[in-house]
Design a protein around this motif. Structure first.
Motif, short mmCIF file in Angstrom:
data_model
loop_
_atom_site.label_atom_id
_atom_site.label_comp_id
_atom_site.label_asym_id
_atom_site.label_seq_id
_atom_site.Cartn_x
_atom_site.Cartn_y
_atom_site.Cartn_z
N GLN A 2 -0.81 -4.35 5.48
CA GLN A 2 -1.21 -5.16 6.62
C GLN A 2 -0.58 -6.55 6.55
O GLN A 2 -0.10 -7.08 7.55
N TRP A 3 -0.60 -7.15 5.34
CA TRP A 3 0.01 -8.46 5.17
C TRP A 3 1.51 -8.41 5.42
O TRP A 3 2.07 -9.26 6.12
N LEU A 4 2.17 -7.39 4.86
CA LEU A 4 3.62 -7.26 4.98
C LEU A 4 4.05 -7.03 6.43
O LEU A 4 5.04 -7.62 6.90
N LYS A 5 3.30 -6.21 7.16
CA LYS A 5 3.62 -5.95 8.57
C LYS A 5 3.50 -7.22 9.40
O LYS A 5 4.33 -7.49 10.28
N HIS A 24 -1.94 -10.57 -6.53
CA HIS A 24 -3.20 -11.21 -6.11
C HIS A 24 -4.17 -10.19 -5.54
O HIS A 24 -5.37 -10.19 -5.87
N ILE A 25 -3.65 -9.31 -4.68
CA ILE A 25 -4.52 -8.32 -4.02
C ILE A 25 -5.06 -7.30 -5.03
O ILE A 25 -6.26 -6.99 -5.03
N SER A 26 -4.18 -6.78 -5.87
CA SER A 26 -4.58 -5.68 -6.76
C SER A 26 -5.27 -6.14 -8.04
O SER A 26 -6.17 -5.45 -8.53
N PHE A 55 8.62 -2.97 0.53
CA PHE A 55 7.55 -2.16 -0.03
C PHE A 55 8.02 -1.38 -1.25
O PHE A 55 7.30 -1.24 -2.24
N ASP A 56 9.26 -0.88 -1.18
CA ASP A 56 9.81 -0.14 -2.32
C ASP A 56 9.92 -1.03 -3.56
O ASP A 56 9.84 -0.54 -4.69
N SER A 57 10.09 -2.34 -3.36
CA SER A 57 10.26 -3.25 -4.49
C SER A 57 8.99 -3.39 -5.33
O SER A 57 9.05 -3.82 -6.49
N ILE A 58 7.82 -3.06 -4.75
CA ILE A 58 6.57 -3.16 -5.51
C ILE A 58 5.93 -1.79 -5.75
O ILE A 58 4.87 -1.69 -6.34
N ARG A 59 6.62 -0.75 -5.29
CA ARG A 59 6.05 0.61 -5.39
C ARG A 59 5.76 0.98 -6.85
O ARG A 59 4.75 1.62 -7.15
N HIS A 60 6.65 0.59 -7.77
CA HIS A 60 6.47 0.96 -9.17
C HIS A 60 5.28 0.25 -9.82
O HIS A 60 4.85 0.61 -10.91
N LEU A 61 4.75 -0.77 -9.15
CA LEU A 61 3.61 -1.52 -9.69
C LEU A 61 2.27 -0.92 -9.26
O LEU A 61 1.24 -1.29 -9.80
N ILE A 62 2.34 -0.01 -8.29
CA ILE A 62 1.10 0.57 -7.76
C ILE A 62 0.52 1.58 -8.74
O ILE A 62 1.20 2.49 -9.20
N LYS A 63 -0.74 1.41 -9.06
CA LYS A 63 -1.43 2.32 -9.97
C LYS A 63 -2.30 3.29 -9.18
O LYS A 63 -2.62 3.03 -8.02
N PRO A 64 -2.70 4.39 -9.81
CA PRO A 64 -3.57 5.36 -9.11
C PRO A 64 -4.87 4.68 -8.63
O PRO A 64 -5.32 3.70 -9.21
N ASN A 65 -5.43 5.25 -7.60
CA ASN A 65 -6.69 4.74 -7.03
C ASN A 65 -6.57 3.29 -6.53
O ASN A 65 -7.48 2.48 -6.67
N GLU A 111 -5.71 2.64 -3.26
CA GLU A 111 -5.55 2.80 -1.82
C GLU A 111 -5.94 1.54 -1.04
O GLU A 111 -5.24 1.13 -0.11
N LYS A 112 -7.04 0.93 -1.43
CA LYS A 112 -7.51 -0.26 -0.72
C LYS A 112 -6.50 -1.40 -0.83
O LYS A 112 -6.20 -2.08 0.16
N SER A 113 -5.99 -1.61 -2.02
CA SER A 113 -5.01 -2.68 -2.23
C SER A 113 -3.72 -2.40 -1.47
O SER A 113 -3.12 -3.31 -0.89
N VAL A 114 -3.28 -1.15 -1.47
CA VAL A 114 -2.06 -0.77 -0.76
C VAL A 114 -2.23 -1.03 0.73
O VAL A 114 -1.32 -1.56 1.40
N LYS A 115 -3.39 -0.67 1.28
CA LYS A 115 -3.64 -0.88 2.70
C LYS A 115 -3.60 -2.36 3.06
O LYS A 115 -2.99 -2.76 4.06
#
Length: 275
Positions: free
Chosen positions: A223-226, A248-250, A203-213, A215-219
């Motif tokens: 779920q996929w990663l777990k 793909h998700i985001s 998860f940390d490997s893609i954390r820097h790619l996460i943009k504000p707002n 939440e839905k994509s992160v969730k």
């Protein structure tokens, strides 16, 4: 604080078995061959070895079964010998028929080796002896006592092999645990610790790619990663699979539609007026 509750079945007589650890550690055997050997060893020595029964029990086809038998033969866990044509076996074979019946010898030590096929004769067969049977090997066996594990633990180690086989430190800890207590609870704790580490690292490997707002994509990504890590025990991701999944998700699945200002909307209306 514990994050799980495990409900276990009681080890009732006739509903569990023990398997020598050497069988699980023999990486020369395919997964199907190991499960077939474990299934055979879990039955009584007088239990008839039925191809159809084991295929149904393991949920495998003819090709997979034959490959497993061949694998066990190759590394000395199984040996089969054909019976003479003039031998008659009730409910299995009539004398002088073309049907081939085999007599099986199974060794948990894997010490049968490959020998030239021998033909069983009437003199070497006791009267009314089953045609196919698991029998103990009468070879002098090692005196070293190797640890045994429960069938439940054997199944779990098979499922999680992908987690510890390439991890020397974890493998060493598992061997130590199995040789001392063989507790499935402690083994699962060691595996879970490694899975949690892999999850956080991934998860940390893609954390820097996460943009504000997002939440839905992160969730959805979590779920996929777990599921991949904690259910499928998939920890060896191929080239940037988590990054590709996140993209793909985001960027595709949850991509926000661009807003159109009022002037552009009116321009489109006059250029393409509705009826």
């Amino acid at each position: 604080m514990k994050n799980k509750k495990v409900i276990r079945k009681k080890n009732e007589s006739g509903k569990f078995t023990t398997i020598n650890l050497s069988v699980l550690n023999d990486t020369r055997l395919s997964t199907t061959a190991r499960l077939l050997l474990i299934s055979i060893l879990s039955d009584s020595d007088e239990f008839t070895l039925s191809q159809e029964l084991y295929k149904k029990r393991l949920g495998i086809g003819q090709s997979a079964y034959l490959n497993a038998i061949s694998n066990l033969e190759e590394f000395g866990y199984l040996r089969k010998t054909g019976l003479e044509n003039d031998v008659s076996i009730p409910k299995n074979k009539k004398a002088d028929s073309n049907k081939t019946i085999y007599f099986y010898t199974i060794s948990e030590y894997g010490n049968l080796g490959k020998e030239a096929p021998k033909i069983e004769t009437q003199e070497t067969k006791a009267n009314n002896q089953p045609a196919i049977k698991v029998i103990p090997e009468t070879i002098e066996q090692p005196t070293i006592q190797e640890p045994v594990v429960s069938y439940e633990l054997a199944e779990y180690l098979q499922k999680t092999a992908n987690v510890y086989l390439s991890n020397d430190d974890l493998s060493s800890k598992l061997v130590s645990e199995i040789e001392t207590t063989a507790s499935i609870k402690n083994v699962k704790k060691l595996i879970d610790t490694e899975l949690i580490r892999v999850y956080n690292e991934t998860f940390d490997s893609i954390r820097h790619l996460i943009k504000p707002n997002s939440e839905k994509s992160v969730k959805e990504f979590k779920q996929w990663l777990k599921k991949e890590i904690f259910e499928n025990f998939n920890i060896h991701f191929k080239n940037q699979t988590p990054r590709s999944k996140w993209a793909h998700i985001s960027l595709i699945k949850n991509k926000k539609k661009a807003t159109v200002d009022y002037e552009t909307q009116m321009s489109d209306y006059y250029e393409n007026p509705r009826d």
